[in-house]
Every structure is written in structure tokens, then in C-alpha cells.
Design a protein around this motif. Sequence first.
Motif, PDB file in Angstrom:
ATOM      1  N   GLU A 239       0.826  -1.204   0.000  1.00  0.00           N
ATOM      2  CA  GLU A 239       0.000   0.000   0.000  1.00  0.00           C
ATOM      3  C   GLU A 239       0.862   1.256   0.000  1.00  0.00           C
ATOM      4  N   ILE A 240       1.941   1.236   0.748  1.00  0.00           N
ATOM      5  CA  ILE A 240       2.847   2.388   0.789  1.00  0.00           C
ATOM      6  C   ILE A 240       3.387   2.692  -0.609  1.00  0.00           C
ATOM      7  N   SER A 241       3.799   1.648  -1.310  1.00  0.00           N
ATOM      8  CA  SER A 241       4.364   1.844  -2.653  1.00  0.00           C
ATOM      9  C   SER A 241       3.342   2.399  -3.626  1.00  0.00           C
ATOM     10  N   LYS A 242       2.060   2.119  -3.395  1.00  0.00           N
ATOM     11  CA  LYS A 242       1.013   2.601  -4.293  1.00  0.00           C
ATOM     12  C   LYS A 242       0.465   3.967  -3.877  1.00  0.00           C
ATOM     13  N   LEU A 243       0.296   4.163  -2.576  1.00  0.00           N
ATOM     14  CA  LEU A 243      -0.292   5.410  -2.088  1.00  0.00           C
ATOM     15  C   LEU A 243       0.632   6.607  -2.239  1.00  0.00           C
ATOM     16  N   PHE A 244       1.920   6.376  -1.999  1.00  0.00           N
ATOM     17  CA  PHE A 244       2.862   7.489  -1.946  1.00  0.00           C
ATOM     18  C   PHE A 244       3.826   7.428  -3.133  1.00  0.00           C
ATOM     19  N   ASP A 245       3.303   7.788  -4.274  1.00  0.00           N
ATOM     20  CA  ASP A 245       4.088   7.726  -5.513  1.00  0.00           C
ATOM     21  C   ASP A 245       4.009   9.074  -6.222  1.00  0.00           C
ATOM     22  N   ASN A 246       5.124   9.496  -6.816  1.00  0.00           N
ATOM     23  CA  ASN A 246       5.176  10.763  -7.561  1.00  0.00           C
ATOM     24  C   ASN A 246       4.741  11.962  -6.711  1.00  0.00           C
ATOM     25  N   ILE A 247       5.234  12.009  -5.493  1.00  0.00           N
ATOM     26  CA  ILE A 247       4.940  13.130  -4.603  1.00  0.00           C
ATOM     27  C   ILE A 247       5.767  14.345  -5.035  1.00  0.00           C
ATOM     28  N   PRO A 248       5.173  15.538  -5.061  1.00  0.00           N
ATOM     29  CA  PRO A 248       5.884  16.741  -5.520  1.00  0.00           C
ATOM     30  C   PRO A 248       7.154  17.025  -4.720  1.00  0.00           C
ATOM     31  N   ALA A 249       8.125  17.603  -5.405  1.00  0.00           N
ATOM     32  CA  ALA A 249       9.417  17.894  -4.780  1.00  0.00           C
ATOM     33  C   ALA A 249       9.292  18.863  -3.618  1.00  0.00           C
ATOM     34  N   HIS A 250       8.311  19.786  -3.674  1.00  0.00           N
ATOM     35  CA  HIS A 250       8.205  20.773  -2.593  1.00  0.00           C
ATOM     36  C   HIS A 250       7.717  20.154  -1.286  1.00  0.00           C
ATOM     37  N   ILE A 251       7.288  18.905  -1.342  1.00  0.00           N
ATOM     38  CA  ILE A 251       6.963  18.177  -0.114  1.00  0.00           C
ATOM     39  C   ILE A 251       8.154  17.327   0.336  1.00  0.00           C
ATOM     40  N   LEU A 252       8.828  16.717  -0.625  1.00  0.00           N
ATOM     41  CA  LEU A 252       9.937  15.809  -0.304  1.00  0.00           C
ATOM     42  C   LEU A 252      11.205  16.541   0.105  1.00  0.00           C
ATOM     43  N   ASN A 253      11.377  17.764  -0.343  1.00  0.00           N
ATOM     44  CA  ASN A 253      12.595  18.527  -0.069  1.00  0.00           C
ATOM     45  C   ASN A 253      12.317  19.629   0.948  1.00  0.00           C
ATOM     46  N   PRO A 254      12.764  19.470   2.207  1.00  0.00           N
ATOM     47  CA  PRO A 254      12.511  20.484   3.236  1.00  0.00           C
ATOM     48  C   PRO A 254      13.026  21.870   2.843  1.00  0.00           C
ATOM     49  N   GLY A 255      14.028  21.909   1.962  1.00  0.00           N
ATOM     50  CA  GLY A 255      14.556  23.191   1.523  1.00  0.00           C
ATOM     51  C   GLY A 255      13.547  23.999   0.720  1.00  0.00           C
ATOM     52  N   LEU A 256      12.505  23.327   0.235  1.00  0.00           N
ATOM     53  CA  LEU A 256      11.478  23.994  -0.569  1.00  0.00           C
ATOM     54  C   LEU A 256      10.210  24.266   0.235  1.00  0.00           C
ATOM     55  N   TRP A 257      10.200  23.888   1.511  1.00  0.00           N
ATOM     56  CA  TRP A 257       9.000  24.124   2.322  1.00  0.00           C
ATOM     57  C   TRP A 257       8.779  25.617   2.525  1.00  0.00           C
ATOM     58  N   ARG A 258       7.542  26.059   2.390  1.00  0.00           N
ATOM     59  CA  ARG A 258       7.161  27.440   2.651  1.00  0.00           C
ATOM     60  C   ARG A 258       5.944  27.423   3.561  1.00  0.00           C
TER      61      ARG A 258
END
Length: 259
Positions: A239-258
Motif C-alpha cells: 500500500e505504501i508503494s502505491k499510495l505514496f508515488d510521484n509526490i511533488p518535490a516541494h513536499i519531499l525537499n525540506p529546503g522547498l518548504w514554505r
Amino acid sequence: FDTSLLYGDSEIVLGKYFSSFKHSIRNLVLTTKFKIRHDDNLTKNDIERQMYDFVEQSMRRLKIDKIPVYMLHNPGDMALYGNIVPQTLEQLKNEGLIGMAAVSVYTSDEAYEMMQNEIYEAIQIPMNIFDNRLIKSGVISKLHEANKIIFVRSIFLQGLFFMNPESLTGNLVDAKDLLLNLDRLVNKEGMSIQQLALSYIRDMEGVSSLVIGAETPEQVRENIKLMEGTSISEKTKYEISKLFDNIPAHILNPGLWRR
């Protein structure tokens, strides 16, 4: 132990411990890092001198006569200076100053670059339940096949997993549904978010060790419990492999968090 010259006085603190309890560090697994100081006029000798200086500083601060794992902090330096960095690492290894060379990377391309040079025997990568880019790209499998030691950092995605989905602000609002899905999986497995996140990465084929931070003795004890905790079901892994796929970079990269 994972440290660096750049991490405040962490090497000094560890050095005090190592000098007081020498009997407990015979099989020391320690990684410290270095970063080349960039300059347009750097010569081969300048780079070599920097690297030797960094090694000597770290050994002096850590109070050890050999660094088990010496890690390049900036993956861009692998290619920036041609063969100078890997050749110097080879010299340091041959002289017994380091046990093995490693590199910390962020992307699949950087990991593939690392695999082009045999001097790098270990790698540190970001990976977690949301961030499966290096899994999907096949990098983890290739690193495993190449017998590289794999250290994984950011398993809790810099604390995002523990944030309240209803209280997110800025561009992190886009993570609301992801966190709600994560909470559903946590309840289904009957374990904490910490245990789910850690077990998912800990049990992945090829992963050698996890880089987990702690600020207090209590947190260290809690981390040990998590490391010894239960595994998650194969169904939940799927389920993890299916639910969490192609997540935007601004979520995966803390440097892009606003926020």
C-alpha cells in the motif's frame, strides 16, 4: 556515529567519550564528513592539502587514529575536480588514515555518479515512506548488487510525519491527504508513526544502517527500541508503494518548504 566538522562541536563531544571509554570503540563504526572549500584558483595540491587537513582535524577532535568512514559531503565535488578527490581518498586509505570512502547524495543521478568510481564503498541517501524516488529508479537495487554500504537519512522526512494535517500552512498544505493516508496505515498496523516509518526503511533489502538524530539520552533509548521493533506487513508495504508515488518535490525537499 554520524558526524562532521561542520556539526558544531559534535566531533569534540564524541572525542571526549572515545578517550574515556577506549575499551568500547574497538569496532567503532563512525562516519565523518568533509566539504571542499571552493575557489576558482584551486590547484591539485590545494585540494589534497584541504582533504588531509580535514582528516587531521577530525582525527584530532575525535581522538582516534583512523576514520572508519570518510564521507564527501557535497556530491557535486565528485565530478567538479576530476580525479583529484578520488585519488586523494585512495591515498588516505592506503596510508591508513581512513577505512573507506563514502559520499552523501540527494538524487539518483548522484548515486549513479558515485557508482562509477570504486573508491566509494558507502553512500548516504535520503529515503522514507513518502520519498521512494531512489527505489523506483532502481538505484537501491544497483547499489545493493554493487555491494555498497547504504546509510539512509531523513526517515521521518524532517518531522513532517509528526505534523497535524489540519494545521499545515503554506505549500505544506499539499501534504494533508498524504498525512491522513499515513495515519490510516498507522492505525491499521497498530503501531506508532515512528515505528512504521523506521521499520519500512530498516527492513528494506540493501539498507545497511539508518541515520537517526537524538538530543537526549531518552531519545537514544527510544531509537534503540524502535530499531528492535516489529516489522510491518507485506500488504502495508504494498500500500505504501502505491499510495505514496510521484509526490511533488516541494513536499519531499525540506529546503522547498514554505510555511
